[in-house]
Design a protein around this motif. Structure first.
Motif: not given
Ligand code: RUQ
Ligand code: CUA
Length: 621
Positions: A111, A159, A309, A377, A418
């Motif tokens: 991210h 993560h 999530h 998201h 996302h």
């Molecule tokens: S996660 S697809 Cu690595 Cu941001 Cu939700």
């Protein structure tokens, strides 16, 4: 009974993706599709000489890099190497970047997050984390280059980051995988006692361009998934989702989805900061570690539907929205209600010494758009409306966080993770554009074999939502941020650095210095030659003895925008780049004897092919 749930949801993904694929494209020819898209084409067409309105900084996932696109054209402009080697720029080959990479060759960049001032992207820095080898990085937006990388101890896969606080005070890095402190060996039978889900509070020293770990928190051994910082009235707070609060140690697909509820961790980073100042922590291998069961306060648990999530704070800072993943629900929570519950100590028990808030007293509303499945998201527009990606039903749903009403929805191809809105994580999003970051492209582009590219789709959100462009992209667009182009101020050339002992700006200062078996070359690159030693019979030749330790310091003295030179030694597996005005160093041991041409790898002039020399290594015996 509960064991079938993930299996069914897995089947559902395939089934729904297949249904949408046939329903949307059956019978339509390319021409028909193109003619109905004509006005769309005009919207994304950026004529030659004009530039895009936005930069989009996209995660490169397990490529370890960051990719830069222009919006609305969706043209890829640049790759910024961050966590993986990149021979195109020599990243991971020259000394500076080799040191930054800390001995690793790859990363898994998730991210990206811009630095913020007063909750607005300030266009100065970009942060990112590496899930593969547990690192954090900062990129300088004046040069689009990586400036610092730190290894995050006691953490396995940050993560859940990077999301910065309103004035870039902190970036929080909670771990995805629980591990024992120090990542020491401990039996999985002792998981609940010996493993921890450590979160790091990272600060950025802008003056020295250094990332630092201010303190860590030894949270329970759960998985931490996504987080977001508060805004405005909630600016001192942050939230993050958890799963596997079951503390299962095997077959997570089934075992981590047993409990009906997991938690959102809600914490006040000002309070944690104060605790550290008051010495309320333990020293763990040089890290200031807060143990929430011993040093109480500042951290709370909010129950939420199982295995959430994403969690996203609304631009006004009043609510945080958790998305269900396995449940079809987006849950809107109120910061104000949470603050009140904390103040009145309305707790419904505790876990690992952390108080649990009452779900009912913090929850504002549960939102279930009809037939929408797999919310992940949420992003926001200029009117505060929410856009949630639906992974399973492959669509974006627009809804009003204040009423829960569904306002619009649009299918995307396929399975968005996302999405990113223009200036979407700031206190004042722009509206207009939303980009869906799709995990699966399937039948969208020319086939390139069994594995297809990922896909980004540009959606016009100024009226009724409309997908107006699809672009195949490199793996893997986990997340992205989109910033107004005029906020980014790049430099044209590197300024002269007369204090750098490795830099040489005049031909007459070039030299090769020998100290025992160390050879230091102070050379220059210019259109269209290398000069390593101006006094030598052949100034573009470096001759060493087998086994010598060689340092090549090279300065590009073309102070001219876009005149970049490369420096490669044939068959020595070495390449680096010197951008206009830049000095770079390559260090290696000349263990192979023989004759090896040196050449410029970056096409720089009409005589680029002549920009070469020789690296001669005299055999030992
Ligand atoms: S996660 S697809 Cu690595 Cu941001 Cu939700
Ligand atoms: Cu210098 Cu090509």
């Amino acid at each position: 009974m509960k064991k079938w749930i993930p299996i069914v949801s897995g089947l559902l993904v395939g089934f729904i993706a297949a249904t949408i694929s046939f329903a949307d494209f059956s019978g339509k020819t390319n021409t028909e599709a193109a003619s109905s898209n004509k006005s769309n084409a005009e919207k994304v067409y950026v004529p030659f000489g004009q530039k895009d309105d936005y930069y989009l900084f996209a995660s490169g996932g397990h490529s370890g890099q960051m990719f830069i696109y222009g919006v609305p054209s969706m043209r890829k402009i640049r790759t910024i190497p961050v966590f993986s080697q990149d021979s195109a720029t020599g990243y991971g080959f020259d000394e500076h970047s080799k040191k930054l990479m800390g001995g690793y060759t790859w990363g898994d960049l998730h991210h990206p997050a811009f630095s913020e001032t007063k909750g607005d992207y300030d266009g100065k820095w970009m942060f990112a984390t590496d899930v593969g080898n547990s690192r954090a990085a900062v990129v300088d937006l004046k040069t689009f280059t990586t400036k610092d990388i730190i290894k995050v101890p006691n953490t396995a896969g940050p993560h859940c980051a990077a999301f910065v606080t309103e004035n870039t005070e902190y970036m929080f890095l909670p771990t995805r995988f629980a591990v024992p402190v120090g990542q020491k060996y401990e039996s999985l039978d002792d998981y609940s006692q010996k493993y921890r889900g450590v979160m790091s509070a990272v600060t950025f020293d802008e003056k020295n361009v250094k990332l630092n770990i201010a303190y860590q928190v030894a949270l329970p051994p759960w998985s931490y998934d996504l987080s977001d910082a508060g805004k405005k009235g909630s600016a001192d707070w942050a939230v993050m989702t958890t799963y596997n609060t079951e503390e299962s140690t095997t077959t997570m697909e089934v075992n981590a989805s047993q409990a009906d509820r997991d938690y959102i961790v809600l914490f006040n980073w000002k309070e944690l900061e104060k605790m550290v100042k008051e010495g309320k922590y333990e020293d763990v291998d040089g890290q200031k570690m807060i143990y929430p069961e011993k040093q109480k306060g500042g951290i709370y648990l909010v129950p939420v539907a199982k295995s959430p999530h994403g969690v996203d704070v609304t631009p006004d800072g009043k609510f945080f929205i958790a998305s269900g993943k396995l449940a079809p629900t987006m849950t809107v929570f109120s910061f104000e209600k949470a603050f009140k519950a904390v103040e009145n100590k309305e707790f419904a028990g505790e876990r690992n010494g952390i108080p649990i808030l009452n779900y009912k007293s913090v929850m504002e509303r549960e939102v279930n758009p009809e037939n929408a499945l797999g919310p992940l998201h949420t992003q926001f527009d200029d009117k505060g409306m929410a856009y949630t990606t639906m992974f399973i039903s492959s669509e974006i749903v627009k809804w009003d966080p204040k009423t829960g009403k569904t306002l619009d929805r649009v299918p995307v191809q396929y399975s968005p993770g996302h999405s990113v809105a223009a200036e979407g994580d700031t206190v004042s999003p722009d509206g207009h554009w939303l980009v869906a970051l799709n995990k699966i492209a399937k039948d969208t582009y020319l086939s390139v074999g069994p594995s297809h590219p990922e896909s980004m789709q540009l959606i016009d959100i100024s009226g009724k939502m409309k997908v107006i462009l699809s672009a195949p992209v490199d793996p893997e667009p986990h997340y992205a941020q989109m910033i107004k182009a005029d906020k980014i101020k790049t430099i044209n050339v590197y300024p002269k650095d007369t204090k750098n002992p490795d830099a040489v700006y005049k031909q007459n200062d070039t030299k090769i210095v020998r100290k025992g078996n160390e050879v230091h070359v102070y050379g220059i690159a210019m259109r269209s030659r290398f000069i390593f030693d101006h006094k030598a019979k052949r100034p573009d030749v470096i001759e060493v003895n087998q086994g010598d330790h060689v340092f090549i310091h090279l300065t590009n003295i073309d102070f001219d925008e876009d005149i970049t030179h490369g420096f490669a030694i044939n068959s020595y597996d070495l390449n680096m780049e010197v951008q206009p005005g830049q000095t770079n160093t390559m260090e290696f041991t000349a263990d192979k004897a023989g004759t090896f041409p040196i050449y410029c790898t970056n096409f720089c002039s009409a005589l680029h092919q002549e920009m070469n020399g020789y690296f001669l290594v005299k055999p030992k015996n």
